[in-house]
Motif scaffolding. Sequence first.
Motif, PDB file in Angstrom:
ATOM      1  N   HIS A  83      48.774  44.048  34.451  1.00  0.00           N
ATOM      2  CA  HIS A  83      49.091  42.898  33.605  1.00  0.00           C
ATOM      3  C   HIS A  83      47.831  42.047  33.450  1.00  0.00           C
ATOM      4  O   HIS A  83      46.814  42.301  34.105  1.00  0.00           O
ATOM      5  CB  HIS A  83      50.229  42.058  34.217  1.00  0.00           C
ATOM      6  N   HIS A 108      44.832  42.687  36.117  1.00  0.00           N
ATOM      7  CA  HIS A 108      45.254  43.044  37.479  1.00  0.00           C
ATOM      8  C   HIS A 108      45.987  44.378  37.461  1.00  0.00           C
ATOM      9  O   HIS A 108      46.956  44.541  36.737  1.00  0.00           O
ATOM     10  CB  HIS A 108      46.190  41.966  38.050  1.00  0.00           C
ATOM     11  N   THR A 188      49.525  35.516  42.793  1.00  0.00           N
ATOM     12  CA  THR A 188      49.096  34.253  42.152  1.00  0.00           C
ATOM     13  C   THR A 188      50.253  33.603  41.388  1.00  0.00           C
ATOM     14  O   THR A 188      50.056  32.614  40.679  1.00  0.00           O
ATOM     15  CB  THR A 188      47.941  34.509  41.158  1.00  0.00           C
TER      16      THR A 188
HETATM   17 ZN   LIG Z   1      48.043  38.896  38.091  1.00  0.00          ZN
END
Ligand SMILES: [Zn+2]
Length: 250
Positions: A83, A108, A188
């Motif tokens: 993503h 990521h 995150t």
């Molecule tokens: Zn991420």
Amino acid sequence: GPDQWHKNYPIAKGHHQSPIEINNKEVHYDRSLLPWFASYDPGAAKTILNNGKTCRVVFDDSFDRSVLRGGPLPGVYRLRQLHFHWGSSDDHGSEHVVNGVRYAGELHLLHWNPKYSNYLDAVRRTDGIAVLAIFLQVRKTPKPEMKRILEEINAIKTKGKEAPFPNFDPSILFPKSHDYWTYHGSFTTPPCEECITWIILREPITVSSDQMAKLRSLSKNAENEPELPLVDNWRPTQPRHYRMVSASFL
Ligand SMILES: [Zn+2]
Ligand SMILES: NS(=O)(=O)c1ccc(C(=O)NCc2cccc(O)c2)cc1
């Protein structure tokens, strides 16, 4: 927003949160760090979706079909999804910040440790997850390999939209150099579990301003709701506390 997350997820105020600032002065060159290797099966790619928070490509992770190994990792980790995070303009959007530099975005690739029975079990373990992070840098000469993902954006404009995304090997997105930083951190986004071995590539991949605008054309609302642009889906940097950031390069 991020400042409220700790109310439902107290770990968001933990001492191993991500992202962080990476500053050369505080990085430790670790010559024992091994190179990392990705062995991805293009046939494992399944779908691309807009979940209202990001654009995600999902892979078959029912066996060791597409794996990441080496680097700081104790064994193979299974690719589950990739993503992006991006900003509302080209001058920001990445989650990690390198020597004060914010990139336009960050890719990521999320992998989980198959020594645990499933993903949800792995996210409760400090060695459960490995994320390979690649910065997106805006340049006039974009990376043609990004085209395939961005061409699908029109099919997933609004939250909940999903489209088939077969025959895709995400390693075509990798930059030339495999140099990386690594440290232990967290998701995150909520639940902010501190289960991630981060492997952050030093060399960004280049995207064009138009390609970034394509990502910004996604909406975080569902089809029949008022339009809300899906932008600035990045978390501010978190305190490093006493964590060492190691570098695989001098
Ligand atoms: Zn991420
Ligand atoms: N931006 S990130 O790579 O740190 C990231 C990757 C995956 C996820 C994620 O899978 N969130 C959903 C989730 C995770 C763990 C347990 C859950 O119940 C749900 C969140 C953040």
